[in-house]
Scaffold this active site. Sequence first.
Site, mmCIF file in Angstrom:
data_model
loop_
_atom_site.group_PDB
_atom_site.id
_atom_site.type_symbol
_atom_site.label_atom_id
_atom_site.label_comp_id
_atom_site.label_asym_id
_atom_site.label_seq_id
_atom_site.Cartn_x
_atom_site.Cartn_y
_atom_site.Cartn_z
ATOM 1 N N GLU A 22 -18.724 12.923 -31.623
ATOM 2 C CA GLU A 22 -19.908 12.716 -32.472
ATOM 3 C C GLU A 22 -20.952 13.826 -32.328
ATOM 4 O OE1 GLU A 22 -18.724 9.487 -34.641
ATOM 5 O OE2 GLU A 22 -20.569 10.672 -34.798
ATOM 6 N N LYS A 76 -22.098 -7.145 -15.750
ATOM 7 C CA LYS A 76 -22.603 -8.516 -15.947
ATOM 8 C C LYS A 76 -22.592 -8.783 -17.445
ATOM 9 C CE LYS A 76 -26.313 -11.706 -14.618
ATOM 10 N NZ LYS A 76 -27.578 -11.908 -13.886
ATOM 11 N N SER A 124 -32.735 -8.380 -7.289
ATOM 12 C CA SER A 124 -32.103 -7.066 -7.451
ATOM 13 C C SER A 124 -32.604 -6.261 -8.650
ATOM 14 C CB SER A 124 -30.581 -7.211 -7.535
ATOM 15 O OG SER A 124 -30.179 -7.675 -8.803
ATOM 16 N N THR A 139 -27.548 -10.670 -8.806
ATOM 17 C CA THR A 139 -26.499 -10.349 -9.786
ATOM 18 C C THR A 139 -26.967 -9.340 -10.833
ATOM 19 O OG1 THR A 139 -27.200 -12.174 -11.203
ATOM 20 C CG2 THR A 139 -25.464 -12.635 -9.561
ATOM 21 N N ASP A 140 -28.269 -9.181 -11.015
ATOM 22 C CA ASP A 140 -28.755 -8.330 -12.113
ATOM 23 C C ASP A 140 -28.308 -6.874 -11.976
ATOM 24 O OD1 ASP A 140 -32.010 -9.911 -12.737
ATOM 25 O OD2 ASP A 140 -29.938 -10.553 -13.063
ATOM 26 N N TYR A 176 -36.076 -20.318 -10.911
ATOM 27 C CA TYR A 176 -36.111 -20.500 -9.444
ATOM 28 C C TYR A 176 -36.637 -19.195 -8.825
ATOM 29 C CZ TYR A 176 -31.882 -17.871 -10.219
ATOM 30 O OH TYR A 176 -30.991 -16.927 -10.661
ATOM 31 N N THR A 234 -30.145 -14.360 -6.118
ATOM 32 C CA THR A 234 -30.019 -15.806 -6.354
ATOM 33 C C THR A 234 -29.237 -16.497 -5.270
ATOM 34 O OG1 THR A 234 -30.224 -15.626 -8.739
ATOM 35 C CG2 THR A 234 -29.009 -17.511 -7.937
HETATM 36 N N1 DAS Z 1 -33.056 -11.880 -10.407
HETATM 37 C C1 DAS Z 1 -31.653 -11.948 -10.117
HETATM 38 C C2 DAS Z 1 -31.286 -10.862 -9.112
HETATM 39 O O1 DAS Z 1 -31.835 -10.871 -8.008
HETATM 40 C C3 DAS Z 1 -31.215 -13.229 -9.531
HETATM 41 C C4 DAS Z 1 -29.720 -13.207 -9.364
HETATM 42 O O2 DAS Z 1 -29.047 -13.506 -10.347
HETATM 43 O O3 DAS Z 1 -29.204 -12.864 -8.282
HETATM 44 O O4 DAS Z 1 -30.434 -10.062 -9.452
#
Ligand code: DAS
Length: 354
Positions: free
Chosen positions: A311, A190, A84, A117-118, A51, A37
Amino acid sequence: MTTFASALAVCTALLTSAAAFAQDKLPNVTILATGGTIAGTGATSTTTVGYTAAKVGVERLIEAVPELKKVANVKGEQVFQIASENMTNEHWLTLAKRVNTLLAQPDVDGIVITHGTDTIEETAYFLNLTVKSTKPVVIVGAMRPSTAISADGPINLYNAVTLAGSKDAVGKGVLVSLNDQINAGRDVTKANTSTADTFRTPELGFLGYMQDNKPHFYRQVIRKHTAETEFDISKLDSLPQVDIVYGYANNNRIALDAFVKAGAKGIIHAGVGDGSLSNAMKPGLVEARKAGVLIVRSSRVGNGIVARNGEANDDELDFVVSDTLNPQKARILLMLALTKTTDSKAIQKLFYTY
Ligand code: DAS
């Protein structure tokens, strides 16, 4: 030449050398861009979902933040350009090898990786286990695309470069920094699908904050990382297949059996609670272990210690427990562990070390 002209020439020369001296004093930081992103673009300035990630190149990311020049001598490389969620083991190996090559150079003081970020938390942990240097490595992303009102990418990138150039970040392990916060690569996750403060270390907490153009650290990780790692990926071009099986009420062993049939060398069981195994799943895990597949009991809960012999009778079943690692991070450590050993006792020790 008149006296004024010669005085002006001397002043200009002094200012030029002072500027050069100042620039020489700045740290040398290389930005490795991978997409996400932070490099995303939307149709309008209010497009913050829907986006396109991974569109803007590293040079434009750098040009968008001219203040970077005040904190570091920055160079950029586009390692790849992906969202990602599409990160693969091969991407990780390429990235880790490039990081290690650059950090071995005396003219590189730190590295920033721009990333979606994923899967930042996974790449961060993989690098935490494979980077062979104490120099700072900071992974940064954004929750709003570069075209959005109040895009968080530019300030996140500025803070990440500042952090990567800071002597205070040396020896702290791979760091993830967004939203003025500093997280450890081992523990960060995350925690929200879309808000700018999504990166958290829920119970163990942030390492510190970015404020007033510098990092403020309050704690550090005591588990082994980076320069202390025993994992060497320099000659690897693939990693053993490890898959994750999710626990839930009324679950079954269909996915587990399919992973084992497809040749998985390890299985992470993301159990309910303290890594509990249902009666429907346990026989499949026992059979897989007997067939030589390494089994790690983790938990879908995401916080706390998965207790050995809690467990399940791990000693009897020859299972490993993930300690505090969530399933996606346990998978990374097991993949790297399997490049060195298939001995379950040695692997359990690695889970209590890293
Ligand atoms: N799809 C997400 C990624 O590329 C976009 C982001 O949040 O960076 O991880």
